[in-house]
Design a protein around this motif. Structure first.
Motif, PDB file in Angstrom:
ATOM      1  N   ARG A 135       0.780  -1.186  -0.116  1.00 43.61           N
ATOM      2  CA  ARG A 135      -0.041  -0.059   0.017  1.00 43.61           C
ATOM      3  C   ARG A 135       0.853   1.430  -0.088  1.00 43.61           C
ATOM      4  N   GLU A 136       1.897   1.180   0.984  1.00 47.72           N
ATOM      5  CA  GLU A 136       2.856   2.174   0.854  1.00 47.72           C
ATOM      6  C   GLU A 136       3.651   2.520  -0.427  1.00 47.72           C
ATOM      7  N   GLY A 137       4.134   1.479  -0.926  1.00 49.88           N
ATOM      8  CA  GLY A 137       4.648   1.437  -2.259  1.00 49.88           C
ATOM      9  C   GLY A 137       3.832   1.886  -3.169  1.00 49.88           C
ATOM     10  N   ALA A 138       2.557   1.608  -3.325  1.00 52.24           N
ATOM     11  CA  ALA A 138       1.680   2.018  -4.404  1.00 52.24           C
ATOM     12  C   ALA A 138       1.614   3.557  -4.246  1.00 52.24           C
ATOM     13  N   LYS A 139       1.448   4.001  -3.126  1.00 55.62           N
ATOM     14  CA  LYS A 139       1.377   5.666  -3.193  1.00 55.62           C
ATOM     15  C   LYS A 139       2.764   6.255  -3.553  1.00 55.62           C
ATOM     16  N   TRP A 140       3.852   5.589  -3.585  1.00 56.21           N
ATOM     17  CA  TRP A 140       5.107   6.251  -4.255  1.00 56.21           C
ATOM     18  C   TRP A 140       5.079   6.033  -5.517  1.00 56.21           C
ATOM     19  N   THR A 141       4.523   4.910  -6.076  1.00 57.63           N
ATOM     20  CA  THR A 141       4.795   4.465  -7.576  1.00 57.63           C
ATOM     21  C   THR A 141       3.728   5.630  -8.023  1.00 57.63           C
ATOM     22  N   PHE A 142       2.418   5.807  -7.712  1.00 61.57           N
ATOM     23  CA  PHE A 142       1.783   6.751  -8.079  1.00 61.57           C
ATOM     24  C   PHE A 142       2.164   8.036  -8.094  1.00 61.57           C
TER      25      PHE A 142
ATOM     26  N   LYS B 106      -3.910  -0.737  -9.838  1.00 60.35           N
ATOM     27  CA  LYS B 106      -4.361  -1.918  -9.667  1.00 60.35           C
ATOM     28  C   LYS B 106      -4.113  -2.532  -8.187  1.00 60.35           C
ATOM     29  N   ILE B 107      -2.754  -1.962  -8.000  1.00 63.06           N
ATOM     30  CA  ILE B 107      -2.343  -2.613  -6.552  1.00 63.06           C
ATOM     31  C   ILE B 107      -3.213  -2.153  -5.195  1.00 63.06           C
ATOM     32  N   LYS B 108      -3.554  -0.693  -5.511  1.00 62.08           N
ATOM     33  CA  LYS B 108      -4.357  -0.003  -4.470  1.00 62.08           C
ATOM     34  C   LYS B 108      -5.978  -0.585  -4.523  1.00 62.08           C
ATOM     35  N   THR B 109      -6.511  -0.926  -5.589  1.00 62.27           N
ATOM     36  CA  THR B 109      -7.559  -1.492  -5.730  1.00 62.27           C
ATOM     37  C   THR B 109      -7.803  -3.016  -5.438  1.00 62.27           C
ATOM     38  N   ALA B 110      -6.643  -3.800  -5.738  1.00 62.06           N
ATOM     39  CA  ALA B 110      -6.465  -5.151  -5.253  1.00 62.06           C
ATOM     40  C   ALA B 110      -6.458  -5.180  -3.805  1.00 62.06           C
ATOM     41  N   LEU B 111      -5.857  -4.257  -3.213  1.00 61.75           N
ATOM     42  CA  LEU B 111      -5.582  -4.479  -1.473  1.00 61.75           C
ATOM     43  C   LEU B 111      -6.882  -3.911  -0.966  1.00 61.75           C
ATOM     44  N   GLN B 112      -7.563  -2.919  -1.586  1.00 62.02           N
ATOM     45  CA  GLN B 112      -8.755  -2.476  -1.016  1.00 62.02           C
ATOM     46  C   GLN B 112      -9.711  -3.810  -1.070  1.00 62.02           C
ATOM     47  N   PHE B 113     -10.038  -4.224  -2.185  1.00 58.83           N
ATOM     48  CA  PHE B 113     -11.229  -5.381  -2.310  1.00 58.83           C
ATOM     49  C   PHE B 113     -10.695  -6.812  -2.137  1.00 58.83           C
ATOM     50  N   ASN B 114      -9.214  -6.948  -1.698  1.00 57.38           N
ATOM     51  CA  ASN B 114      -8.786  -8.264  -1.482  1.00 57.38           C
ATOM     52  C   ASN B 114      -8.880  -9.156  -2.680  1.00 57.38           C
TER      53      ASN B 114
ATOM     54  N   PHE C  85       5.705   4.887 -22.070  1.00 55.14           N
ATOM     55  CA  PHE C  85       5.204   3.326 -21.740  1.00 55.14           C
ATOM     56  C   PHE C  85       5.831   2.992 -20.328  1.00 55.14           C
ATOM     57  N   PRO C  86       6.818   3.116 -19.869  1.00 55.43           N
ATOM     58  CA  PRO C  86       7.407   2.510 -18.426  1.00 55.43           C
ATOM     59  C   PRO C  86       6.506   3.326 -17.508  1.00 55.43           C
ATOM     60  N   ILE C  87       6.276   4.658 -17.697  1.00 53.32           N
ATOM     61  CA  ILE C  87       5.299   5.563 -16.800  1.00 53.32           C
ATOM     62  C   ILE C  87       3.983   4.843 -16.835  1.00 53.32           C
ATOM     63  N   TYR C  88       3.293   4.665 -18.043  1.00 58.68           N
ATOM     64  CA  TYR C  88       2.167   4.137 -18.222  1.00 58.68           C
ATOM     65  C   TYR C  88       2.058   2.978 -17.211  1.00 58.68           C
ATOM     66  N   TYR C  89       2.882   1.835 -17.377  1.00 56.01           N
ATOM     67  CA  TYR C  89       3.154   0.870 -16.790  1.00 56.01           C
ATOM     68  C   TYR C  89       2.980   0.994 -15.145  1.00 56.01           C
ATOM     69  N   LEU C  90       3.927   1.721 -14.777  1.00 56.26           N
ATOM     70  CA  LEU C  90       4.031   2.217 -13.268  1.00 56.26           C
ATOM     71  C   LEU C  90       2.459   2.883 -12.813  1.00 56.26           C
ATOM     72  N   TYR C  91       1.876   3.520 -13.669  1.00 56.56           N
ATOM     73  CA  TYR C  91       0.542   3.890 -13.134  1.00 56.56           C
ATOM     74  C   TYR C  91      -0.457   2.961 -13.140  1.00 56.56           C
TER      75      TYR C  91
ATOM     76  N   ALA D   5       4.638   8.250 -11.211  1.00 56.24           N
ATOM     77  CA  ALA D   5       3.869   8.210 -12.478  1.00 56.24           C
ATOM     78  C   ALA D   5       3.335   9.251 -12.684  1.00 56.24           C
ATOM     79  N   ILE D   6       2.763  10.074 -11.641  1.00 52.75           N
ATOM     80  CA  ILE D   6       2.221  11.336 -12.081  1.00 52.75           C
ATOM     81  C   ILE D   6       3.312  12.188 -12.390  1.00 52.75           C
ATOM     82  N   MET D   7       4.363  12.349 -11.589  1.00 53.25           N
ATOM     83  CA  MET D   7       5.566  13.336 -11.999  1.00 53.25           C
ATOM     84  C   MET D   7       6.240  12.608 -13.240  1.00 53.25           C
ATOM     85  N   GLY D   8       6.067  11.609 -13.647  1.00 55.64           N
ATOM     86  CA  GLY D   8       6.436  11.118 -15.072  1.00 55.64           C
ATOM     87  C   GLY D   8       5.792  11.788 -16.178  1.00 55.64           C
TER      88      GLY D   8
END
Length: 146
Positions: free
Chosen positions: A16-23, A91-99, A80-86, A26-29
């Motif tokens: 969850r913490e890593g997802a915040k930083w990757t988001f 998806k990781i945020k949503t996956a953790l939210q809904f298990n 492309f790498p920024i899109y994959y990171l986004y 990605a936005i900065m990218g």
């Protein structure tokens, strides 16, 4: 025989913490890509105002048309790498939210694509560096022979 992988709370918190930083990255990218596109457009407009018959422009004259294309090409490659990171982050945020394990797997597929793109990019750049070094050494030996 398939084993189920279960994540403990520490792993979920780390993802969850890593997802915040990757988001954030990605936005900065995406912002950086926007600046690259604006720089490409600015160079196109600015450099097209310089007439081709302005005397001997030398190396600058040859690079004039290439510079804006270079910035736009770099923006496309950087997308492309920024899109994959986004996609990973979302998806990781949503996956953790809904298990959701399927969404978690999709998130990791996007992370793999991100890392694969970066790895291939590094290989290409290192190969170009090697070619430049070999070419420079050959040129130096040829110039020393004369």
């Amino acid at each position: 025989m398939e084993q189920n992988l279960e994540l403990n709370q520490l792993a979920k918190d780390a993802l969850r913490e890593g997802a915040k930083w990757t988001f954030f990255l990605a936005i900065m990218g995406f912002i950086g890509i926007g600046f690259m596109v604006l720089a490409g457009i600015f160079m196109t407009i600015t450099l097209s105002a310089i007439p081709d018959q302005m005397g001997d422009l030398g190396f600058f004259g040859a690079m004039k048309n290439f510079m804006s294309l270079f910035y736009l090409l770099m923006a496309v490659l950087y997308f492309f790498p920024i899109y994959y990171l986004y996609k990973y982050s979302s998806k990781i945020k949503t996956a953790l939210q809904f298990n959701d394990t399927n969404l978690l797997a999709d998130a990791f597929v996007n992370l793999k694509a991100h890392h694969k793109f970066l790895g291939i990019s590094v290989i290409v750049i290192l190969s170009l560096y090697l070619l430049i070094i070999v070419g420079t050494v050959i040129a130096l030996f040829n110039s020393a022979a004369f």
